[in-house]
Design a protein around this motif. Structure first.
Motif, mmCIF file in Angstrom:
data_model
loop_
_atom_site.group_PDB
_atom_site.id
_atom_site.type_symbol
_atom_site.label_atom_id
_atom_site.label_comp_id
_atom_site.label_asym_id
_atom_site.label_seq_id
_atom_site.Cartn_x
_atom_site.Cartn_y
_atom_site.Cartn_z
ATOM 1 N N CYS A 7 -23.149 -10.940 3.899
ATOM 2 C CA CYS A 7 -23.940 -10.530 2.742
ATOM 3 C C CYS A 7 -22.996 -10.358 1.557
ATOM 4 O O CYS A 7 -21.775 -10.316 1.710
ATOM 5 C CB CYS A 7 -24.714 -9.229 3.018
ATOM 6 N N ARG A 8 -23.567 -10.249 0.379
ATOM 7 C CA ARG A 8 -22.769 -10.161 -0.843
ATOM 8 C C ARG A 8 -21.901 -8.898 -0.852
ATOM 9 O O ARG A 8 -20.759 -8.921 -1.306
ATOM 10 C CB ARG A 8 -23.683 -10.186 -2.059
ATOM 11 N N GLN A 9 -22.425 -7.793 -0.349
ATOM 12 C CA GLN A 9 -21.676 -6.537 -0.379
ATOM 13 C C GLN A 9 -20.425 -6.601 0.492
ATOM 14 O O GLN A 9 -19.335 -6.219 0.064
ATOM 15 C CB GLN A 9 -22.564 -5.372 0.088
#
Length: 279
Positions: free
Chosen positions: A55-57
């Protein structure tokens, strides 16, 4: 059951640090062809790179962990390169490769020189190099060890730049702060006492050459490396914007058993060859 992102950031950062600091399992590879594809296949790219796609995080946090490693001057690559007498190729073993990064603090390459490996059909006196034959590896010709060494470094950096550019439109520069070429004491093969068996290969052992031979070989290696690096052309620093990507080495150091005896500054990879920056 809590997921990874449910953990406190401090714990997640600790996990990233453990992954980046994980030791490699040495894998000895023979290199007959130096090309981007072969070099890429030999890179010990870690399975944790899949974290970047979760995921982006997590991608952002992991990138920050890599940047922290760079800021603390701990992003080091280490590999061993071995040139063996009687072999048409060299061998390499990656020792340390934390992660891909546009800034590398230190690329350390340990250079080993050794007599030929035992033949498959057994070890005989004729398979052992004669006195002084080891220096054939160091002759100043188109196939000397220094040319192969710089060719490999150039392709390695180009391969890293290609990997870094995938999916990253902001990538422009691959900068290695220090590259150290460290000569180790050359080794020779010791013949076993005849056991009467068909194949005595397993009873051989490898030891350092004597001090006088080691010093002579190191001097020859140093002279060959100096001559090769001095032939690098000059590149006008004002034209660096034309190079894409810009692949630069801040400091090139030459060492013997860890003791630095020579250093040059500001190399760029231009037209597939290293060139000294001229300001």
């Amino acid at each position: 059951m809590p997921g990874f992102l449910d953990l406190p950031l401090e714990l997640r950062n600790h996990v990233y640090e453990l992954l980046l600091g994980q030791e490699l399992e040495p894998s000895f590879r023979g290199v007959m062809v130096v090309s981007e594809q072969y070099v890429k296949n030999d890179l010990p790219l870690r399975c944790f790179r899949s974290l970047l796609r979760v995921c982006r995080q997590i991608n952002c946090e992991f990138e920050h962990a890599i940047q922290h490693l760079v800021a603390s001057k701990q992003l080091d690559y280490t590999l061993d390169i071995t040139f063996s007498h009687g072999r048409p190729y060299f061998s390499l073993t990656w020792i340390r490769f934390p992660s891909l990064s546009p800034t590398i603090n230190h690329l350390s390459i340990n250079v080993d020189l050794r007599t030929r490996e035992p033949l498959r059909d057994g070890l005989t006196e004729s398979s052992m190099p004669r006195e002084g034959e080891l220096t054939h590896l160091l002759e100043d010709s188109g196939k000397n060890f220094a040319v192969q060494l710089f060719d490999y470094i150039a392709i390695l950096l180009k391969t890293l730049a290609t990997l870094l550019s995938h999916g990253n439109s902001n990538f422009r520069v691959l900068y290695t702060e220090v590259v150290t070429l460290n000569f180790r004491t050359p080794t020779k093969l010791i013949l076993p006492i005849r056991s009467g068996l068909h194949n005595d290969t397993q009873y051989t052992r490898r030891v350092h050459v004597d001090k006088a031979s080691a010093q002579s070989l190191h001097e020859t290696m140093q002279d060959t490396l100096k001559a090769t690096s001095q032939r690098f052309k000059a590149f006008n620093a004002s034209e660096c914007d034309r190079l894409f990507p810009l692949i630069q080495i801040g400091s090139l150091r030459f060492a013997t058993e860890g003791e630095v005896w020579g250093e040059g500054h500001n190399l760029v990879l231009a037209h597939d060859d290293f060139q000294w920056l001229r300001y």
